[in-house]
Design an enzyme around this catalytic site. Structure first.
Site, PDB file in Angstrom:
ATOM      1  N   TYR A 194       7.973  -7.927   0.918  1.00 12.67           N
ATOM      2  CA  TYR A 194       7.231  -6.638   0.697  1.00 12.67           C
ATOM      3  C   TYR A 194       8.386  -5.425   0.804  1.00 12.67           C
ATOM      4  O   TYR A 194       8.365  -4.612  -0.245  1.00 12.67           O
ATOM      5  CB  TYR A 194       5.897  -6.288   1.561  1.00 12.67           C
ATOM      6  CG  TYR A 194       5.276  -5.042   1.297  1.00 12.67           C
ATOM      7  CD1 TYR A 194       4.575  -4.989  -0.056  1.00 12.67           C
ATOM      8  CD2 TYR A 194       5.379  -4.049   1.959  1.00 12.67           C
ATOM      9  CE1 TYR A 194       4.015  -3.892  -0.223  1.00 12.67           C
ATOM     10  CE2 TYR A 194       4.607  -2.833   1.835  1.00 12.67           C
ATOM     11  CZ  TYR A 194       3.718  -2.776   0.603  1.00 12.67           C
ATOM     12  OH  TYR A 194       2.936  -1.600   0.319  1.00 12.67           O
TER      13      TYR A 194
ATOM     14  N   SER B 165       5.492   3.575  -3.593  1.00 17.69           N
ATOM     15  CA  SER B 165       6.245   2.638  -2.756  1.00 17.69           C
ATOM     16  C   SER B 165       5.373   2.629  -1.478  1.00 17.69           C
ATOM     17  O   SER B 165       4.302   2.354  -1.559  1.00 17.69           O
ATOM     18  CB  SER B 165       7.657   3.440  -2.472  1.00 17.69           C
ATOM     19  OG  SER B 165       8.187   2.447  -1.512  1.00 17.69           O
TER      20      SER B 165
ATOM     21  N   LYS C 134       9.681  -3.049  -2.183  1.00 13.22           N
ATOM     22  CA  LYS C 134       9.440  -1.577  -2.371  1.00 13.22           C
ATOM     23  C   LYS C 134      10.841  -0.839  -2.107  1.00 13.22           C
ATOM     24  O   LYS C 134      11.047   0.291  -2.825  1.00 13.22           O
ATOM     25  CB  LYS C 134       8.560  -1.002  -1.234  1.00 13.22           C
ATOM     26  CG  LYS C 134       7.300  -1.451  -1.244  1.00 13.22           C
ATOM     27  CD  LYS C 134       6.374  -1.039  -2.656  1.00 13.22           C
ATOM     28  CE  LYS C 134       4.967  -1.362  -2.636  1.00 13.22           C
ATOM     29  NZ  LYS C 134       4.099  -0.750  -3.634  1.00 13.22           N
TER      30      LYS C 134
HETATM   31  N1  NDP Z   1      -3.012   0.136   1.724  1.00 11.45           N
HETATM   32  C1  NDP Z   1      -2.085   0.490   2.411  1.00 11.45           C
HETATM   33  O1  NDP Z   1      -1.876   0.343   3.499  1.00 11.45           O
HETATM   34  C2  NDP Z   1      -0.736   0.775   1.520  1.00 11.45           C
HETATM   35  C3  NDP Z   1      -0.650   0.487   0.109  1.00 11.45           C
HETATM   36  N2  NDP Z   1       0.726   1.003  -0.314  1.00 11.45           N
HETATM   37  C4  NDP Z   1       0.911   0.713  -2.012  1.00 11.45           C
HETATM   38  O2  NDP Z   1      -0.121   1.413  -2.511  1.00 11.45           O
HETATM   39  C5  NDP Z   1      -0.291   0.501  -3.760  1.00 11.45           C
HETATM   40  C6  NDP Z   1      -2.028   0.361  -3.813  1.00 11.45           C
HETATM   41  O3  NDP Z   1      -2.496  -0.404  -2.706  1.00 11.45           O
HETATM   42  P1  NDP Z   1      -3.876  -0.527  -2.383  1.00 11.45           P
HETATM   43  O4  NDP Z   1      -4.645   0.734  -2.892  1.00 11.45           O
HETATM   44  O5  NDP Z   1      -4.054  -0.452  -0.721  1.00 11.45           O
HETATM   45  O6  NDP Z   1      -4.213  -1.677  -2.961  1.00 11.45           O
HETATM   46  P2  NDP Z   1      -5.729  -2.517  -3.398  1.00 11.45           P
HETATM   47  O7  NDP Z   1      -5.332  -3.897  -3.123  1.00 11.45           O
HETATM   48  O8  NDP Z   1      -6.819  -1.916  -2.744  1.00 11.45           O
HETATM   49  O9  NDP Z   1      -5.682  -2.471  -5.138  1.00 11.45           O
HETATM   50  C7  NDP Z   1      -4.612  -2.977  -5.733  1.00 11.45           C
HETATM   51  C8  NDP Z   1      -4.825  -2.627  -7.066  1.00 11.45           C
HETATM   52  O10 NDP Z   1      -3.822  -3.120  -8.116  1.00 11.45           O
HETATM   53  C9  NDP Z   1      -4.468  -4.182  -9.047  1.00 11.45           C
HETATM   54  N3  NDP Z   1      -3.274  -5.058  -9.190  1.00 11.45           N
HETATM   55  C10 NDP Z   1      -3.079  -6.062  -8.321  1.00 11.45           C
HETATM   56  N4  NDP Z   1      -2.143  -6.996  -9.046  1.00 11.45           N
HETATM   57  C11 NDP Z   1      -1.826  -6.630 -10.054  1.00 11.45           C
HETATM   58  C12 NDP Z   1      -1.274  -7.258 -11.479  1.00 11.45           C
HETATM   59  N5  NDP Z   1      -0.497  -8.401 -11.131  1.00 11.45           N
HETATM   60  N6  NDP Z   1      -1.416  -6.671 -12.342  1.00 11.45           N
HETATM   61  C13 NDP Z   1      -2.110  -5.484 -12.655  1.00 11.45           C
HETATM   62  N7  NDP Z   1      -3.046  -5.093 -11.754  1.00 11.45           N
HETATM   63  C14 NDP Z   1      -2.622  -5.483 -10.344  1.00 11.45           C
HETATM   64  C15 NDP Z   1      -5.366  -4.588  -8.276  1.00 11.45           C
HETATM   65  O11 NDP Z   1      -6.364  -5.021  -9.359  1.00 11.45           O
HETATM   66  P3  NDP Z   1      -6.700  -6.710  -9.704  1.00 11.45           P
HETATM   67  O12 NDP Z   1      -6.718  -7.324  -8.478  1.00 11.45           O
HETATM   68  O13 NDP Z   1      -7.949  -6.872 -10.470  1.00 11.45           O
HETATM   69  O14 NDP Z   1      -5.375  -6.763 -10.486  1.00 11.45           O
HETATM   70  C16 NDP Z   1      -6.147  -3.333  -7.931  1.00 11.45           C
HETATM   71  O15 NDP Z   1      -6.481  -2.333  -8.722  1.00 11.45           O
HETATM   72  C17 NDP Z   1       0.421  -0.786  -3.611  1.00 11.45           C
HETATM   73  O16 NDP Z   1       1.505  -0.602  -4.582  1.00 11.45           O
HETATM   74  C18 NDP Z   1       0.696  -0.909  -2.124  1.00 11.45           C
HETATM   75  O17 NDP Z   1       1.866  -1.526  -1.843  1.00 11.45           O
HETATM   76  C19 NDP Z   1       1.723   1.441   0.341  1.00 11.45           C
HETATM   77  C20 NDP Z   1       1.644   1.920   1.567  1.00 11.45           C
HETATM   78  C21 NDP Z   1       0.103   1.490   2.194  1.00 11.45           C
HETATM   79  C1  VSD Z   2      13.204   8.847  12.655  1.00 13.70           C
HETATM   80  C2  VSD Z   2      11.794   8.948  12.672  1.00 13.70           C
HETATM   81  C3  VSD Z   2      10.999   7.694  12.571  1.00 13.70           C
HETATM   82  C4  VSD Z   2       9.296   7.983  12.352  1.00 13.70           C
HETATM   83  C5  VSD Z   2       8.412   7.039  12.600  1.00 13.70           C
HETATM   84  C6  VSD Z   2       8.782   5.784  11.808  1.00 13.70           C
HETATM   85  C7  VSD Z   2       7.405   4.713  11.750  1.00 13.70           C
HETATM   86  C8  VSD Z   2       7.578   3.606  10.884  1.00 13.70           C
HETATM   87  C9  VSD Z   2       6.306   2.971  10.483  1.00 13.70           C
HETATM   88  C10 VSD Z   2       6.199   2.328   9.129  1.00 13.70           C
HETATM   89  C11 VSD Z   2       4.973   1.882   8.661  1.00 13.70           C
HETATM   90  C12 VSD Z   2       5.100   1.099   7.409  1.00 13.70           C
HETATM   91  C13 VSD Z   2       3.552   0.755   6.904  1.00 13.70           C
HETATM   92  C14 VSD Z   2       3.626   0.209   5.621  1.00 13.70           C
HETATM   93  C15 VSD Z   2       2.048   0.070   5.086  1.00 13.70           C
HETATM   94  C16 VSD Z   2       2.196  -0.828   3.896  1.00 13.70           C
HETATM   95  O1  VSD Z   2       2.577  -0.414   3.161  1.00 13.70           O
HETATM   96  C17 VSD Z   2       1.224  -1.940   4.026  1.00 13.70           C
HETATM   97  N1  VSD Z   2      -0.187  -1.904   4.830  1.00 13.70           N
HETATM   98  C18 VSD Z   2       0.907  -2.772   2.929  1.00 13.70           C
HETATM   99  O2  VSD Z   2       0.234  -2.111   2.078  1.00 13.70           O
END
Ligand code: NDP
Ligand code: VSD
Length: 354
Positions: free
Chosen positions: A187, A173, A191
């Site tokens: 988004y 998530s 999630k």
């Molecule tokens: N980076 C962040 O700030 C954060 C990320 N997340 C979550 O973590 C997870 C990974 O993120 P992150 O590592 O940053 O992402 P990246 O964009 O770096 O990697 C995403 C991966 O998912 C694959 N992918 C995307 N679309 C598809 C599809 N339709 N089918 C199959 N594979 C797919 C991509 O490969 P390809 O494109 O080749 O398919 C790649 O391997 C996500 O779910 C994201 O929402 C959560 C919080 C914060």
């Molecule tokens: C009561 C206590 C409160 C504590 C602090 C709350 C702070 C909230 C911040 C939320 C940040 C969300 C980042 C999402 C990142 C992400 O998923 C994207 N980069 C897409 O990948």
């Protein structure tokens, strides 16, 4: 004297009684799911958090399969993991939106012990600006894609539990899946959807010895984040920054440790722990110590959460004054913007129409 003794005794006794009560009632009980020599299947395993997880799992002796769309990125990931661990991972090119393709990959990969549904796409934009097409894309990949993956893998996972011990389904998530964030309507919806899926699914599969986890990372340094930052509303960045940023490998470590201990909720940093406590809701909790913290901190964290509303200013009077008013030639969009970038403190009342 006797009164104050009683006071001090109950100060110690009451928490102990609560702790004991929670010890009696928290279910399910703690477990450890071994990973060595077991099969972990990671979607989105060719980049960012998924790739870091694949690295870690391989170095802990698991058999690793990764799935994503681009075969080039998969090959690159495979080479990188071989280079650093000497281990070969299996790669599967498929789009999670295509159920048949996903099913073929799962069948070919063989019985899965750990399924990590990690693929995800994120484009931050105000809903008013965002095309419905893009909303649908985000929901399709993040939410429907996760259903496809789980539907394809679950029958095999259930069948093989008797021989292979406990199994795990983990969903990636985001902290934006615990609290709605400006710019993340689509988004966050995708999630939050995963949470409903996970809570319900856990009830359906616990009897099969399958344990569901939800990982809630903050901003994480990945190729996906770099791409997202190219067109992200400033406000989204500012709010997300209040929870800091992590490296992909740190998130992978938290995630893998949480998955192995069968934790339902897996926070990744200290703000994440606060968020997990504040949004514990009706989610499972194995640890009676964490349950204790949740019970004791609930009221205080609710107050903190209400203060955050002020900070994110969604409802304060600043909002009424500042929201998207043309001020001295600038679009004043947000209290946070005016605070952080020092614009609009001295706004022109005429321009506000006062
Ligand atoms: N980076 C962040 O700030 C954060 C990320 N997340 C979550 O973590 C997870 C990974 O993120 P992150 O590592 O940053 O992402 P990246 O964009 O770096 O990697 C995403 C991966 O998912 C694959 N992918 C995307 N679309 C598809 C599809 N339709 N089918 C199959 N594979 C797919 C991509 O490969 P390809 O494109 O080749 O398919 C790649 O391997 C996500 O779910 C994201 O929402 C959560 C919080 C914060
Ligand atoms: C009561 C206590 C409160 C504590 C602090 C709350 C702070 C909230 C911040 C939320 C940040 C969300 C980042 C999402 C990142 C992400 O998923 C994207 N980069 C897409 O990948």
């Amino acid at each position: 004297m006797a009164d104050s003794n009683l006071f001090y005794i109950s100060l110690v006794l009451l928490p102990l009684i609560l702790l004991f009560l929670l010890f009696l009632i928290t279910r399910p009980r703690p477990i450890q799911i071994p990973i060595k020599k077991r099969h972990i299947f990671i979607t989105g395993g060719s980049s960012g958090i998924g790739l870091a997880l694949a690295h870690r799992a391989a170095s802990e002796g698991a058999r690793v399969s990764i799935l994503s769309r681009s075969i080039d990125k998969l090959e690159e990931a495979k080479n990188a993991i071989r280079h650093s661990t000497g281990i070969d991972v299996a790669i599967f090119a498929a789009d999670v939106r295509d159920f048949e393709a996903v099913q073929r990959a799962v069948d070919e990969a063989g019985p899965i012990d750990f399924l990590v549904v990690n693929q995800g796409v994120f484009v931050a934009q105000e809903l008013e600006e965002q095309k419905l097409e893009e909303v649908r894309f985000i929901i399709d990949v993040n939410l429907m894609g996760s259903f496809n993956m789980i539907k394809a893998a679950l029958p095999g996972m259930k069948r093989s539990r008797k021989d292979r011990g406990p199994g795990s389904i983990a969903l990636m998530s985001s902290q934006a899946g615990q609290v709605g964030i400006y710019g993340y309507t689509a988004y966050s919806a995708s999630k939050f959807g995963l949470r409903g899926l996970a809570e319900a699914l856990q009830q359906e599969v616990i009897g099969d010895n399958i344990h569901v986890s939800l990982v809630f990372p903050p901003d994480t340094e990945t190729p996906g984040l770099t791409e997202e930052n190219k067109r992200k509303p400033q406000l989204t960045s500012i709010i997300a920054a209040s929870s800091g940023a992590m490296k992909a490998d740190e998130v992978a470590k938290k995630a893998l440790d949480g998955i192995k201990s069968g934790s339902f909720t897996i926070p990744c940093n200290s703000e994440g722990i606060l968020l997990a406590i504040a949004t514990a809701g009706l989610s499972p909790q194995r640890s009676y110590l964490m349950a204790f913290v949740e019970v004791v901190a609930a009221g205080i964290l609710r107050i903190a959460a209400l203060c955050f509303q002020w900070n994110w200013k969604a409802f304060g009077p600043w909002y009424m004054l500042n929201w998207r008013r043309e001020v001295e030639g600038q679009v004043m969009s947000h209290f946070l913007l005016s605070k952080n970038y020092n614009v609009g403190r001295s706004w022109n009342l005429e321009a506000l129409g006062a």
